[in-house]
Design a protein around this motif. Structure first.
Motif, PDB file in Angstrom:
ATOM      1  N   LEU A 186     -21.609 -36.055  54.514  1.00  0.00           N
ATOM      2  CA  LEU A 186     -22.839 -35.269  54.425  1.00  0.00           C
ATOM      3  C   LEU A 186     -23.038 -34.386  55.651  1.00  0.00           C
ATOM      4  CD1 LEU A 186     -25.553 -34.626  53.031  1.00  0.00           C
ATOM      5  CD2 LEU A 186     -26.516 -36.637  54.196  1.00  0.00           C
ATOM      6  N   GLY A 187     -22.681 -34.893  56.816  1.00  0.00           N
ATOM      7  CA  GLY A 187     -22.978 -34.177  58.049  1.00  0.00           C
ATOM      8  C   GLY A 187     -22.007 -33.085  58.429  1.00  0.00           C
ATOM      9  N   THR A 188     -20.756 -33.164  57.996  1.00  0.00           N
ATOM     10  CA  THR A 188     -19.755 -32.175  58.417  1.00  0.00           C
ATOM     11  C   THR A 188     -19.036 -31.509  57.246  1.00  0.00           C
ATOM     12  OG1 THR A 188     -19.362 -33.402  60.471  1.00  0.00           O
ATOM     13  CG2 THR A 188     -17.696 -31.794  59.813  1.00  0.00           C
ATOM     14  N   LEU A 189     -18.454 -32.307  56.366  1.00  0.00           N
ATOM     15  CA  LEU A 189     -17.628 -31.726  55.309  1.00  0.00           C
ATOM     16  C   LEU A 189     -18.451 -30.966  54.270  1.00  0.00           C
ATOM     17  CD1 LEU A 189     -14.984 -34.556  54.782  1.00  0.00           C
ATOM     18  CD2 LEU A 189     -14.880 -32.559  56.269  1.00  0.00           C
ATOM     19  N   THR A 226     -24.838 -39.787  47.449  1.00  0.00           N
ATOM     20  CA  THR A 226     -24.450 -38.874  46.377  1.00  0.00           C
ATOM     21  C   THR A 226     -25.601 -37.940  46.011  1.00  0.00           C
ATOM     22  OG1 THR A 226     -22.890 -40.484  45.474  1.00  0.00           O
ATOM     23  CG2 THR A 226     -23.578 -38.699  44.019  1.00  0.00           C
ATOM     24  N   VAL A 227     -26.800 -38.497  45.886  1.00  0.00           N
ATOM     25  CA  VAL A 227     -27.982 -37.674  45.602  1.00  0.00           C
ATOM     26  C   VAL A 227     -28.254 -36.724  46.774  1.00  0.00           C
ATOM     27  CG1 VAL A 227     -30.464 -37.713  45.127  1.00  0.00           C
ATOM     28  CG2 VAL A 227     -28.969 -39.427  44.096  1.00  0.00           C
ATOM     29  N   ALA A 228     -28.051 -37.215  47.997  1.00  0.00           N
ATOM     30  CA  ALA A 228     -28.253 -36.369  49.177  1.00  0.00           C
ATOM     31  C   ALA A 228     -27.312 -35.181  49.164  1.00  0.00           C
ATOM     32  CB  ALA A 228     -28.040 -37.192  50.447  1.00  0.00           C
ATOM     33  N   VAL A 229     -26.064 -35.402  48.761  1.00  0.00           N
ATOM     34  CA  VAL A 229     -25.093 -34.316  48.686  1.00  0.00           C
ATOM     35  C   VAL A 229     -25.503 -33.298  47.625  1.00  0.00           C
ATOM     36  CG1 VAL A 229     -22.716 -33.770  48.014  1.00  0.00           C
ATOM     37  CG2 VAL A 229     -23.163 -35.613  49.628  1.00  0.00           C
ATOM     38  N   ALA A 233     -28.574 -31.360  49.286  1.00  0.00           N
ATOM     39  CA  ALA A 233     -28.150 -30.626  50.467  1.00  0.00           C
ATOM     40  C   ALA A 233     -27.125 -29.556  50.113  1.00  0.00           C
ATOM     41  CB  ALA A 233     -27.556 -31.590  51.507  1.00  0.00           C
ATOM     42  N   GLY A 234     -26.225 -29.864  49.176  1.00  0.00           N
ATOM     43  CA  GLY A 234     -25.233 -28.882  48.754  1.00  0.00           C
ATOM     44  C   GLY A 234     -25.860 -27.635  48.168  1.00  0.00           C
ATOM     45  N   ALA A 235     -26.933 -27.806  47.394  1.00  0.00           N
ATOM     46  CA  ALA A 235     -27.638 -26.654  46.824  1.00  0.00           C
ATOM     47  C   ALA A 235     -28.288 -25.820  47.925  1.00  0.00           C
ATOM     48  CB  ALA A 235     -28.680 -27.131  45.823  1.00  0.00           C
ATOM     49  N   ALA A 236     -28.918 -26.487  48.900  1.00  0.00           N
ATOM     50  CA  ALA A 236     -29.571 -25.770  49.988  1.00  0.00           C
ATOM     51  C   ALA A 236     -28.555 -25.036  50.858  1.00  0.00           C
ATOM     52  CB  ALA A 236     -30.388 -26.741  50.835  1.00  0.00           C
ATOM     53  N   TYR A 237     -27.448 -25.696  51.189  1.00  0.00           N
ATOM     54  CA  TYR A 237     -26.399 -25.041  51.973  1.00  0.00           C
ATOM     55  C   TYR A 237     -25.844 -23.815  51.239  1.00  0.00           C
ATOM     56  CZ  TYR A 237     -25.878 -28.816  55.433  1.00  0.00           C
ATOM     57  OH  TYR A 237     -26.073 -29.704  56.460  1.00  0.00           O
ATOM     58  N   SER A 238     -25.621 -23.949  49.949  1.00  0.00           N
ATOM     59  CA  SER A 238     -25.074 -22.842  49.167  1.00  0.00           C
ATOM     60  C   SER A 238     -25.990 -21.627  49.212  1.00  0.00           C
ATOM     61  CB  SER A 238     -24.844 -23.275  47.714  1.00  0.00           C
ATOM     62  OG  SER A 238     -23.893 -24.313  47.631  1.00  0.00           O
ATOM     63  N   ILE A 292     -30.787 -29.332  57.491  1.00  0.00           N
ATOM     64  CA  ILE A 292     -30.557 -29.679  56.087  1.00  0.00           C
ATOM     65  C   ILE A 292     -29.915 -31.058  55.985  1.00  0.00           C
ATOM     66  CG2 ILE A 292     -29.256 -29.051  53.997  1.00  0.00           C
ATOM     67  CD1 ILE A 292     -29.587 -26.135  54.786  1.00  0.00           C
ATOM     68  N   GLN A 293     -29.051 -31.367  56.931  1.00  0.00           N
ATOM     69  CA  GLN A 293     -28.415 -32.693  56.939  1.00  0.00           C
ATOM     70  C   GLN A 293     -29.466 -33.798  57.002  1.00  0.00           C
ATOM     71  OE1 GLN A 293     -25.913 -35.429  60.120  1.00  0.00           O
ATOM     72  NE2 GLN A 293     -25.783 -33.201  60.276  1.00  0.00           N
ATOM     73  N   GLN A 294     -30.448 -33.657  57.879  1.00  0.00           N
ATOM     74  CA  GLN A 294     -31.488 -34.663  58.016  1.00  0.00           C
ATOM     75  C   GLN A 294     -32.379 -34.721  56.776  1.00  0.00           C
ATOM     76  OE1 GLN A 294     -31.690 -36.940  60.332  1.00  0.00           O
ATOM     77  NE2 GLN A 294     -29.995 -36.114  61.537  1.00  0.00           N
ATOM     78  N   TRP A 295     -32.622 -33.588  56.152  1.00  0.00           N
ATOM     79  CA  TRP A 295     -33.392 -33.586  54.909  1.00  0.00           C
ATOM     80  C   TRP A 295     -32.644 -34.359  53.826  1.00  0.00           C
ATOM     81  CZ3 TRP A 295     -34.107 -27.546  55.028  1.00  0.00           C
ATOM     82  CH2 TRP A 295     -34.851 -27.208  56.166  1.00  0.00           C
ATOM     83  N   GLY A 296     -31.323 -34.139  53.773  1.00  0.00           N
ATOM     84  CA  GLY A 296     -30.514 -34.874  52.816  1.00  0.00           C
ATOM     85  C   GLY A 296     -30.539 -36.367  53.079  1.00  0.00           C
ATOM     86  N   ARG A 297     -30.506 -36.751  54.353  1.00  0.00           N
ATOM     87  CA  ARG A 297     -30.555 -38.173  54.697  1.00  0.00           C
ATOM     88  C   ARG A 297     -31.886 -38.799  54.294  1.00  0.00           C
ATOM     89  NH1 ARG A 297     -27.648 -38.903  60.647  1.00  0.00           N
ATOM     90  NH2 ARG A 297     -25.571 -38.242  59.991  1.00  0.00           N
TER      91      ARG A 297
END
Length: 238
Positions: A56-59, A133-136, A139-144, A184-189
């Motif tokens: 979640l934090g790097t990849l 998995t839910v965090a990804v 967070a994946g949507a926000a990063y995109s 965003i990483q912390q929001w995902g966590r």
């Protein structure tokens, strides 16, 4: 969503060497999980390290950067975006279509590997694998959305994205308490902790703050990217 734009975007994104590059991210995560699973280290701690910090934090942000900028930045840089803008399509539809492709590809290469890595390391205990998995997903949507916006507003989108993902989030966000609110990483966590339980996964941001911030970044970046893309057309006409 426009099917033609989606098809062309997906073809350009996964063509040539980029598709192989995207495979590196989930492979690294799964290899790290497999190696750690065979060690005598504490399972819970290793899951937090590998799936939480590495996954979640790097990849995931790196994957979001490659995909988010890749769906539009190259077209702007080489000028081929002009052909797309010449079509009778609302600019917001172009942006939302490309964002949908970016989110879908980011999820494809991150969600299943995250779930598998979590299961390999910790099984179904405490809902940790499901939580990450839910965090990804969120967070994946926000990063995109964020990195797609960078692809529209600057020719140095990759550099700016790396600065945010690696310097701000991975370095500053992990060690400076106040900066974690804008991560965003912390929001995902926070979302992961809500799914798995705060005893299993801790976060520096509350769920009540994380969810609105995730929505604000995703929607705000999409709207701003649409406005900026419309500005490119107007500039060309002038």
């Amino acid at each position: 969503m426009n099917p033609t734009v989606a098809r062309l975007t997906l073809r350009g994104l996964l063509g040539r060497r980029r598709g192989l590059l995207l495979l590196v991210v989930p492979v690294l995560l799964l290899v790290a999980a497999a190696i750690a699973a065979g060690s005598d280290a504490d399972e819970h701690r290793m899951t937090l390290k590998i799936v939480g910090e590495l996954g979640l934090g790097t990849l995931v942000p790196i994957l979001g950067l490659v995909v988010g900028t890749g769906v539009i930045a190259n077209e702007i840089d080489d000028g081929s975006i002009v052909y797309l803008l010449a079509k009778p399509l609302p600019r917001w539809r172009i942006v939302t279509t490309k964002l949908a492709v970016a989110i879908g590809v980011t999820w494809l290469f991150s969600v299943v590997p995250t779930l598998l890595a979590g299961l390999i390391l910790y099984g179904t205990q405490d809902g940790v694998a499901l939580g990450y998995t839910v965090a990804v997903l969120v967070a994946g949507a926000a990063y995109s959305a964020l990195f797609l916006l960078l692809g529209v507003v600057t020719r140095h989108a990759v550099v700016a994205g790396l600065a945010y993902a690696l310097i701000w989030e991975s370095l500053v966000g992990n060690y400076v308490e106040g900066a974690r609110t804008l991560s965003i990483q912390q929001w995902g966590r926070a979302v992961a902790g809500a799914v798995a339980g705060e005893d299993a996964i801790t976060a520096s941001v509350s769920l009540g703050a994380a969810v609105p911030l995730l929505l604000a970044v995703t929607v705000g970046a999409t709207v701003f990217a649409s406005v900026k893309l419309a500005g490119l057309t107007l500039a060309g006409e002038e």
